[in-house]
Design an enzyme around this catalytic site. Structure first.
Site, PDB file in Angstrom:
ATOM      1  CD  GLU A  23      20.950  52.680  66.386  1.00 13.23           C
ATOM      2  OE1 GLU A  23      19.770  52.720  66.784  1.00 13.23           O
ATOM      3  OE2 GLU A  23      21.551  51.625  66.140  1.00 13.23           O
TER       4      GLU A  23
ATOM      5  CB  CYS B 159      19.164  45.992  80.315  1.00 12.07           C
ATOM      6  SG  CYS B 159      19.243  47.329  81.522  1.00 12.07           S
TER       7      CYS B 159
ATOM      8  CB  CYS C 212      14.467  58.902  70.477  1.00 12.64           C
ATOM      9  SG  CYS C 212      15.137  57.618  71.556  1.00 12.64           S
TER      10      CYS C 212
ATOM     11  CB  CYS D  74      18.081  52.340  71.250  1.00 15.81           C
ATOM     12  SG  CYS D  74      17.882  51.505  72.815  1.00 15.81           S
TER      13      CYS D  74
ATOM     14  CB  CYS E 273      24.493  51.009  77.339  1.00 14.91           C
ATOM     15  SG  CYS E 273      23.663  51.337  78.916  1.00 14.91           S
TER      16      CYS E 273
ATOM     17  CB  CYS F  24      19.089  46.631  76.118  1.00 13.23           C
ATOM     18  SG  CYS F  24      19.482  48.219  75.369  1.00 13.23           S
TER      19      CYS F  24
END
Ligand code: SAH
Length: 359
Positions: free
Chosen positions: A100, A124, A113, A344, A120, A127
């Site tokens: 994205e 976290c 952005c 995100c 990832c 997220c």
């Protein structure tokens, strides 16, 4: 042909070719080295999305280029526009993975952005990007291409991106070499003309990589995702803290400030009832006191399936006041494009789920 999707195998993206490889490709066809600059300029400055548009190249050369390369390597899987003119692109990469990127438009700024990884690996807990781990790093071309595609959404011919925030999917400092390569091109006068001072790199806090970034001697703005004022709480929210610890991250960020003269921003996602109490605000104030630091508070953006909530308005106000009383400069991040899933990683998850359930 890709056997899974039935789509033709995409041609390699021109932006992913090194200038040396391209020079050799042109030389084999009796073409001068300046063609490399010419073609790249068409894509980077001239907004060309096809070779056909490159009107100062010989017609046969354009056709030959088109049989070997595609100017851009991604395809737009979804393009959403919110009422506040925020655009979100879900891009499909040549290996069918999706990422994205977002264009945020304000009176004086157009901010891109961008993502640096598919998924990832930082994990976290709040997220959406990290829920399924990291798949791979993006190439420099894939990072650059997000900027090109978002710039191409601004009004032609002069619309440009004024700022970049590396706050999309992924941990930027885990893919530092490719990121810097892309940003160097973006900053070049023949590129997109976005100087380092207008680029913010947001990191979970990898001390060794923060120091490497500082040693580059560039004027990037560094944002560190702190999210908690002590190690016990931070490790619950940001699992990688187990290996780093807040003290090391702050020391690396202090080095960054010393070497670059650029003030560091600390990001703090406010999760209702978890890290948003007056006690945490006071502790954060004490932790950062004496530093020329800026705090960016981010009320949690809902992620489907996760149990976290936004702070109450009272908790948010109290948190801000406590930090200001401690002498810190504080801002609360505005919510942009909320109706198009701007947090995100959420759009990608949704579309992937839709596509999987459609099979
Ligand atoms: N890996 C980088 C970039 C992440 S995105 C980093 O950790 O900094 C940029 C910021 O948005 C980070 O501070 C991240 O923690 C935060 N963020 C991610 N998901 C969020 C959500 N659902 N609500 C609010 N902030 C979120």
């Amino acid at each position: 042909m890709n056997l899974l999707t039935g789509r033709p195998t995409p041609r390699p993206a021109l932006l992913d070719q090194s200038p040396d490889a391209l020079r050799a490709w042109f030389a084999e066809r009796g073409q001068p080295a300046l063609r490399v600059k010419q073609v790249r300029r068409w894509i980077l400055a001239g907004r060309a999305e096809s070779f056909e548009q490159m009107s100062d190249l010989p017609r046969e050369l354009r056709a030959e280029l088109a049989t070997h390369f595609s100017p851009l390597g991604t395809r737009v899987e979804r393009h959403l526009v919110a009422t506040d003119e925020t655009h979100k692109l879900l891009l499909r990469l040549s290996d069918d993975r999706m990422i994205e990127c977002v264009l945020i438009q304000e009176a004086q700024r157009r901010t891109a952005c961008i993502s640096t990884q598919v998924g990832c690996g930082m994990g976290c807990v709040f997220c959406a990007s990290g829920l399924n781990g990291v798949v791979r790093n993006l190439t420099a071309g894939e990072i650059l291409e997000q900027l090109v595609r978002l710039r191409n959404l601004t009004p032609a011919p002069d619309g440009r991106l004024s700022n970049v925030v590396v706050m999309g999917m992924g941990e930027p400092l885990a893919n530092l070499d490719n990121l810097i390569e892309a940003l160097e091109v973006a900053g070049h006068k023949d590129g997109l003309g976005i100087g380092a001072r207008h680029i913010t790199i947001s990191t979970v806090g990898l001390p060794a990589k923060i120091r490497r970034l500082a040693d580059l001697g560039k004027q990037y703005h560094l944002a560190v995702s702190l999210h908690a004022p002590n190690d016990l709480l931070r490790t619950r929210i940001v699992p990688t803290n187990d290996q780093t610890g807040i003290a090391d991250i702050l020391a690396a960020a202090d080095d960054f400030f010393e070497k670059t003269g650029r003030q560091v921003t600390y990001e703090y996602v406010l999760l209702g009832g978890l890290n948003d109490s007056p006690r945490e605000a006071r502790e954060l104030g004490t932790l950062l006191q004496g530093r020329k630091a800026h705090v960016n508070l981010i009320p949690f953006n809902d992620v489907e399936g996760l149990p976290y909530t936004r702070p109450t308005p009272e908790a948010l106000t109290a948190f801000v006041d406590t930090l200001r009383r401690a002498g810190l400069s504080v801002k609360v991040r505005k919510r942009k494009g909320s109706e198009i899933d701007a947090a995100c990683g959420q759009l990608r998850r949704k579309v992937e789920q839709e596509l999987t359930s459609a099979v």
